[in-house]
Design a protein around this motif. Structure first.
Motif, PDB file in Angstrom:
ATOM      1  N   ARG A  45       0.511  -1.357   0.063  1.00  0.00           N
ATOM      2  CA  ARG A  45       0.293  -0.040  -0.032  1.00  0.00           C
ATOM      3  C   ARG A  45       0.229   1.253   0.029  1.00  0.00           C
ATOM      4  NH1 ARG A  45      -4.789  -1.814   3.925  1.00  0.00           N
ATOM      5  NH2 ARG A  45      -5.275  -4.142   3.323  1.00  0.00           N
ATOM      6  N   ILE A  46       1.280   1.815  -1.024  1.00  0.00           N
ATOM      7  CA  ILE A  46       2.537   2.491  -1.146  1.00  0.00           C
ATOM      8  C   ILE A  46       1.941   4.022  -0.865  1.00  0.00           C
ATOM      9  CG2 ILE A  46       4.298   3.343  -2.397  1.00  0.00           C
ATOM     10  CD1 ILE A  46       4.231   0.522  -2.290  1.00  0.00           C
ATOM     11  N   ASP A  47       0.850   4.500  -1.571  1.00  0.00           N
ATOM     12  CA  ASP A  47       0.548   5.469  -1.425  1.00  0.00           C
ATOM     13  C   ASP A  47      -0.130   5.825  -0.090  1.00  0.00           C
ATOM     14  OD1 ASP A  47       0.485   6.279  -4.064  1.00  0.00           O
ATOM     15  OD2 ASP A  47      -1.324   5.533  -4.044  1.00  0.00           O
ATOM     16  N   ASP A  48      -0.344   5.084   0.970  1.00  0.00           N
ATOM     17  CA  ASP A  48      -0.267   4.913   2.683  1.00  0.00           C
ATOM     18  C   ASP A  48       0.174   4.609   3.321  1.00  0.00           C
ATOM     19  OD1 ASP A  48      -2.131   4.833   4.759  1.00  0.00           O
ATOM     20  OD2 ASP A  48      -2.873   2.710   4.245  1.00  0.00           O
ATOM     21  N   ALA A  49       1.711   4.068   2.789  1.00  0.00           N
ATOM     22  CA  ALA A  49       2.720   4.212   2.781  1.00  0.00           C
ATOM     23  C   ALA A  49       3.015   5.708   2.957  1.00  0.00           C
ATOM     24  CB  ALA A  49       3.589   3.152   2.789  1.00  0.00           C
ATOM     25  N   ILE A  50       3.196   6.362   2.268  1.00  0.00           N
ATOM     26  CA  ILE A  50       3.973   7.113   1.777  1.00  0.00           C
ATOM     27  C   ILE A  50       3.094   8.153   2.686  1.00  0.00           C
ATOM     28  CG2 ILE A  50       3.636   9.597   0.020  1.00  0.00           C
ATOM     29  CD1 ILE A  50       4.736   7.479  -1.917  1.00  0.00           C
ATOM     30  N   GLU A  51       1.356   8.341   2.546  1.00  0.00           N
ATOM     31  CA  GLU A  51       0.674   9.193   2.722  1.00  0.00           C
ATOM     32  C   GLU A  51       1.334   9.311   5.311  1.00  0.00           C
ATOM     33  OE1 GLU A  51      -2.416  11.358   5.686  1.00  0.00           O
ATOM     34  OE2 GLU A  51      -2.191   9.088   5.905  1.00  0.00           O
ATOM     35  N   ARG A  52       1.605   8.341   5.560  1.00  0.00           N
ATOM     36  CA  ARG A  52       1.188   7.904   6.294  1.00  0.00           C
ATOM     37  C   ARG A  52       3.117   8.465   7.264  1.00  0.00           C
ATOM     38  NH1 ARG A  52      -1.964   4.118   9.743  1.00  0.00           N
ATOM     39  NH2 ARG A  52      -3.800   2.957   8.504  1.00  0.00           N
ATOM     40  N   SER A  53       4.012   8.362   6.542  1.00  0.00           N
ATOM     41  CA  SER A  53       5.019   8.494   7.119  1.00  0.00           C
ATOM     42  C   SER A  53       5.257   9.681   7.450  1.00  0.00           C
ATOM     43  CB  SER A  53       6.460   7.921   5.810  1.00  0.00           C
ATOM     44  OG  SER A  53       6.270   7.082   5.991  1.00  0.00           O
ATOM     45  N   GLN A  54       4.640  10.371   5.664  1.00  0.00           N
ATOM     46  CA  GLN A  54       4.444  12.373   5.508  1.00  0.00           C
ATOM     47  C   GLN A  54       4.000  13.047   6.876  1.00  0.00           C
ATOM     48  OE1 GLN A  54       3.396  12.782   2.115  1.00  0.00           O
ATOM     49  NE2 GLN A  54       5.191  12.576   1.483  1.00  0.00           N
ATOM     50  N   ARG A  55       2.720  12.131   7.650  1.00  0.00           N
ATOM     51  CA  ARG A  55       2.654  13.085   8.904  1.00  0.00           C
ATOM     52  C   ARG A  55       3.007  12.597   9.220  1.00  0.00           C
ATOM     53  NH1 ARG A  55      -1.582   9.006  10.342  1.00  0.00           N
ATOM     54  NH2 ARG A  55      -2.873   9.507   7.991  1.00  0.00           N
ATOM     55  N   LEU A  56       3.953  10.897  10.400  1.00  0.00           N
ATOM     56  CA  LEU A  56       5.041  11.463  10.722  1.00  0.00           C
ATOM     57  C   LEU A  56       5.960  12.184  10.527  1.00  0.00           C
ATOM     58  CD1 LEU A  56       4.698  10.243  14.146  1.00  0.00           C
ATOM     59  CD2 LEU A  56       6.096   8.063  12.099  1.00  0.00           C
ATOM     60  N   LEU A  57       6.447  12.072  10.336  1.00  0.00           N
ATOM     61  CA  LEU A  57       7.407  13.040   9.684  1.00  0.00           C
ATOM     62  C   LEU A  57       7.765  14.447  10.259  1.00  0.00           C
ATOM     63  CD1 LEU A  57       9.431  11.538   6.681  1.00  0.00           C
ATOM     64  CD2 LEU A  57       9.896  11.550   9.664  1.00  0.00           C
ATOM     65  N   ARG A  58       6.471  15.529   9.370  1.00  0.00           N
ATOM     66  CA  ARG A  58       5.850  16.581  10.020  1.00  0.00           C
ATOM     67  C   ARG A  58       5.497  16.476  11.593  1.00  0.00           C
ATOM     68  NH1 ARG A  58       1.819  15.928   5.249  1.00  0.00           N
ATOM     69  NH2 ARG A  58       0.556  15.236   7.104  1.00  0.00           N
ATOM     70  N   LEU A  59       6.060  16.068  12.596  1.00  0.00           N
ATOM     71  CA  LEU A  59       5.389  15.768  13.786  1.00  0.00           C
ATOM     72  C   LEU A  59       6.711  15.692  14.509  1.00  0.00           C
ATOM     73  CD1 LEU A  59       1.976  13.858  14.304  1.00  0.00           C
ATOM     74  CD2 LEU A  59       2.402  16.281  14.634  1.00  0.00           C
ATOM     75  N   VAL A  60       7.431  14.245  13.844  1.00  0.00           N
ATOM     76  CA  VAL A  60       8.786  13.939  13.927  1.00  0.00           C
ATOM     77  C   VAL A  60       9.543  14.261  13.530  1.00  0.00           C
ATOM     78  CG1 VAL A  60       9.529  12.477  15.523  1.00  0.00           C
ATOM     79  CG2 VAL A  60       7.449  12.643  15.912  1.00  0.00           C
ATOM     80  N   PRO A  61      10.473  15.747  12.594  1.00  0.00           N
ATOM     81  CA  PRO A  61      11.161  15.636  11.312  1.00  0.00           C
ATOM     82  C   PRO A  61      12.231  14.475  11.870  1.00  0.00           C
ATOM     83  CG  PRO A  61      10.557  17.932  12.864  1.00  0.00           C
ATOM     84  CD  PRO A  61       9.834  16.925  13.338  1.00  0.00           C
ATOM     85  N   GLY A  62      13.293  13.930  11.070  1.00  0.00           N
ATOM     86  CA  GLY A  62      14.681  12.858  11.010  1.00  0.00           C
ATOM     87  C   GLY A  62      14.375  11.823  11.661  1.00  0.00           C
ATOM     88  N   HIS A  63      12.937  11.449  11.635  1.00  0.00           N
ATOM     89  CA  HIS A  63      12.691  10.336  12.425  1.00  0.00           C
ATOM     90  C   HIS A  63      13.321   9.083  11.128  1.00  0.00           C
ATOM     91  CE1 HIS A  63      11.022   6.737  14.439  1.00  0.00           C
ATOM     92  NE2 HIS A  63      11.176   6.992  14.891  1.00  0.00           N
ATOM     93  N   VAL A  64      14.631   7.904  12.083  1.00  0.00           N
ATOM     94  CA  VAL A  64      14.941   7.221  11.119  1.00  0.00           C
ATOM     95  C   VAL A  64      14.639   6.169  10.231  1.00  0.00           C
ATOM     96  CG1 VAL A  64      16.956   5.970  11.109  1.00  0.00           C
ATOM     97  CG2 VAL A  64      17.357   8.126  11.772  1.00  0.00           C
ATOM     98  N   PRO A  65      13.296   5.562  11.292  1.00  0.00           N
ATOM     99  CA  PRO A  65      12.443   4.597  10.527  1.00  0.00           C
ATOM    100  C   PRO A  65      12.125   5.076  10.085  1.00  0.00           C
ATOM    101  CG  PRO A  65      13.134   4.217  12.941  1.00  0.00           C
ATOM    102  CD  PRO A  65      13.251   5.508  12.893  1.00  0.00           C
ATOM    103  N   THR A  66      10.974   6.014   9.818  1.00  0.00           N
ATOM    104  CA  THR A  66      10.313   6.937   8.994  1.00  0.00           C
ATOM    105  C   THR A  66      10.264   7.322   8.278  1.00  0.00           C
ATOM    106  OG1 THR A  66       9.044   6.916  11.058  1.00  0.00           O
ATOM    107  CG2 THR A  66       8.173   8.031   9.261  1.00  0.00           C
TER     108      THR A  66
END
Length: 488
Positions: A359-380
C-alpha cells in the motif's frame, strides 16, 4: 551459526587494521553540489585512540559480512536512543556509538573498541524489564569508558596489534553464534595473552559493574535490576551446564561479583523509573524475529512474562500483518497510536506495515504525516524513502542523500541510496553508493569492482566532479585491498 567460514580470522583483522587510514583521514565521498559526507573517523579520546577506533570499525565490517543481522530500523532506533541516554551519564557524552543488532536467540551483548555496541535479539527475550536490559548495556559502556581493551594490553605493548586482533577475531565468532569455538580460535595464536585478556579480568568486570550501577542510577533506573539480571544469568548457566550464555564466555560471573553488585546496588540511592511501555513493544518485535516461523510462540512467551496489554495488542497487530491481515493490523496499530500518542514507534510501525503490504500511497501519507510531527525520525524516513522509490525516485534520492550525511556508517542507507540514484538517472553515483555499501559490509573486492564501473560511467557521461570523487575512493580502496592481500 556463521553464514560462511572464517579462515585466518586474526590475520584478516590485522590486515584491516593496517589498511584503514589514520583517524580523521577517512572521509566518504560527496554526492552532489559539493556536499561532503562527514568523516567516518571521529574517535573520542575518552573511549579510544586512533588504533582502537580503526580496529573497531574494521571489526564491524567483518562482523557484518559474517554474522546474521537483525534488520529492524525501529528496534535499532530504540537501542541507539537508549545508549545515547546512558552514555551521557556514563562518561561517554559526545561519543558517537555504532549499534549493530544480531539475529540470534542467544543471550549476548558486546562492546568493541571505538564505540561499537552489539545486541542480540535474544537479550530482549531474556530481559523481562527495561532496567534489566539497561543493566547489561550500562555494563558494556563501562568497559568502553574505562578503556579496558587498551589497559589490558598495555604490558604487551610490542604485540598489542596482533593480540587485540586475535581477541576480536574470537569475539567475532562467539558473538555470531560460534560459542566456545570463538575462544578456541582466538587462543590458537595468542594463547598466553588471550587466556588473560579475552575474558575480561575480574577486576575489570567489577569496574564495569560499578560504573554501570552508577550510570543506571543517574539515568533513573533501579540498580537492583543489575543484581537480578546477574542472578538470572547464573541460573541459566547452571541449567545449561557446559554451555553457558555467550555473554558469560567473555564476562566471567562469580558469586563474589554478584555479592559485590548486590551490596553496592543496595547502598545507591535513586528511584527506579516506571518501566517504559516502549521497551515491551520492542521486546515484542524481538520475540517475533526469534519466532518468525512460529509467531504464536512469540505471543505465548509475551503472555507468560506478564507484559503490558499494549505490548500484547501490538504483537497481535504485527502477527496479523505477517499473515496478510493488513486491515486488522492497521486498525489495531491506529487504535494503539491514539491511546499512546507519545510513542512514535507505533505510527512508524503502521507505515512500515502499509509499505510491506504494497500500500505505497498509504505508506507515503502515513510517513509524511509522522515526519511532520517528528522530523528526522530514521525508521520513518527509511520507510518513506522506500515507498518513494516506487513513486518519485528523485524525492527518494534527496531523502536518502541527506540521511547518508547523518548516518555514514549505515550500510542499509547506502543500499537504498544506490537504488534511488539508479532510478533517478544518477548512474555513476548509484555505482559509487553501491561500492560504499559493499565496503561497509566487508566486501572490499566487490567494492573495488563497483568503483571501476562507476568511474567508466562517469567518464562516459563527462561528469568530471563524479569522476574525481570516484577516483579518490578508488585509490583508497586499492590501498585497503593491497594490505589485505599480505595476510592471505
Amino acid at each position: 551459526m556463521l553464514s560462511r567460514p572464517f579462515p585466518r580470522a586474526t590475520a584478516l583483522l590485522m590486515g584491516l587494521l593496517l589498511a584503514l587510514p589514520a583517524a580523521g583521514q577517512w572521509t566518504a565521498p560527496g554526492w552532489e553540489d559539493d556536499a561532503e559526507l562527514p568523516s567516518l573517523s571521529a574517535p573520542d579520546s575518552r573511549v579510544a585512540n586512533g588504533e582502537e577506533y580503526r580496529l573497531g570499525r574494521a571489526w564491524l565490517r567483518q562482523f557484518r559480512a559474517r554474522a546474521p543481522e537483525w534488520q529492524d530500523p525501529i528496534a535499532q532506533a530504540y537501542v541507539e536512543s537508549l545508549l545515547a541516554r546512558l552514555a551521557s551519564h556514563g562518561g561517554l557524552g559526545g561519543t558517537r556509538l555504532i549499534v549493530t543488532l544480531v539475529d540470534s536467540h542467544r543471550l549476548n551483548a558486546f562492546a568493541v573498541p571505538g564505540g561499537v555496541v552489539g545486541v542480540n535479539a535474544g537479550l530482549f527475550a531474556f530481559a523481562d524489564q527495561e532496567a534489566e536490559l539497561v543493566s547489561v548495556l550500562a555494563h558494556e559502556l563501562g568497559h568502553l569508558a574505562q578503556r579496558h581493551y587498551s589497559r589490558g594490553k598495555a604490558r604487551a605493548e610490542q604485540t598489542q596489534v596482533p593480540a587485540m586482533a586475535a581477541m576480536l577475531a574470537g569475539m567475532l565468532i562467539a558473538a555470531a553464534g560460534g560459542g566456545d569455538a570463538g575462544i578456541g580460535v582466538a587462543m590458537g595464536s595468542q594463547a598466553a595473552f588471550i587466556q588473560d585478556q579475552l575474558a575480561y579480568s575480574r577486576r575489570y568486570e567489577q569496574e564495569a559493574d560499578r560504573l554501570g550501577l552508577q550510570t543506571m542510577v543517574e539515568a533513573g533506573y533501579d540498580p537492583e535490576a543489575m543484581t537480578s539480571m546477574l542472578r538470572a544469568m547464573q541460573r541459566l548457566a547452571s541449567l545449561q551446564g557446559g554451555t553457558p550464555p555467550e555473554f558469560l564466555l567473555t564476562h566471567p560471573l562469580t558469586e563474589s561479583r554478584i555479592s559485590d553488585t548486590a551490596s553496592r546496588a543496595s547502598r545507591l540511592s535513586g528511584q527506579g523509573r516506571r518501566d517504559d511501555v516502549q521497551y515491551h513493544l520492542v521486546r515484542a518485535r524481538a520475540l517475533l524475529a526469534i519466532h518468525s516461523r512460529t509467531p504464536d510462540q512469540a505471543a505465548t512467551r509475551l503472555a507468560q512474562d506478564e507484559a503490558p496489554q499494549e505490548a500484547k495488542r501490538y504483537l497481535e497487530a504485527l502477527i496479523n500483518a505477517e499473515r496478510g491481515n493488513t486491515d486488522a493490523a492497521l486498525r489495531r496499530l491506529d487504535a494503539l497510536a491514539h491511546a499512546l500518542p507519545d510513542i512514535t514507534l507505533i505510527p512508524a510501525s503502521a507505515a512500515e506495515v502499509a509499505f510491506s503490504a504494497g500500500r505505497i500511497d498509504d505508506a507515503i501519507e502515513r510517513s509524511q504525516r509522522l515526519l511532520r510531527l517528528v522530523p528526522g525520525h530514521v525508521p520513518t524516513t527509511l520507510t518513506l524513502a522506500e515507498a518513494q522509490l516506487q513513486r518519485d525516485p528523485d524525492a527518494a534520492w534527496h531523502l536518502l542523500r541527506d540521511l547518508a550525511k547523518r548516518r555514514p556508517e549505515d550500510h542499509r542507507v547506502f543500499a537504498l541510496l544506490a537504488e534511488a540514484a539508479g532510478r533517478s538517472g544518477r548512474e555513476a553515483l548509484g555505482h559509487l553508493a553501491r561500492a560504499e555499501h559493499q565496503q561497509l559490509t566487508g566486501r572490499i573486492t566487490d567494492a573495488i569492482r563497483q568503483l571501476g564501473v562507476a568511474r567508466r560511467v562517469a567518464e562516459r557521461g563527462g561528469n568530471a566532479a563524479a569522476t574525481a570523487r570516484i577516483e579518490q575512493r578508488y585509490e583508497a580502496f586499492l590501498g585497503y585491498r593491497e594490505t589485505l592481500e599480505k595476510f592471505q
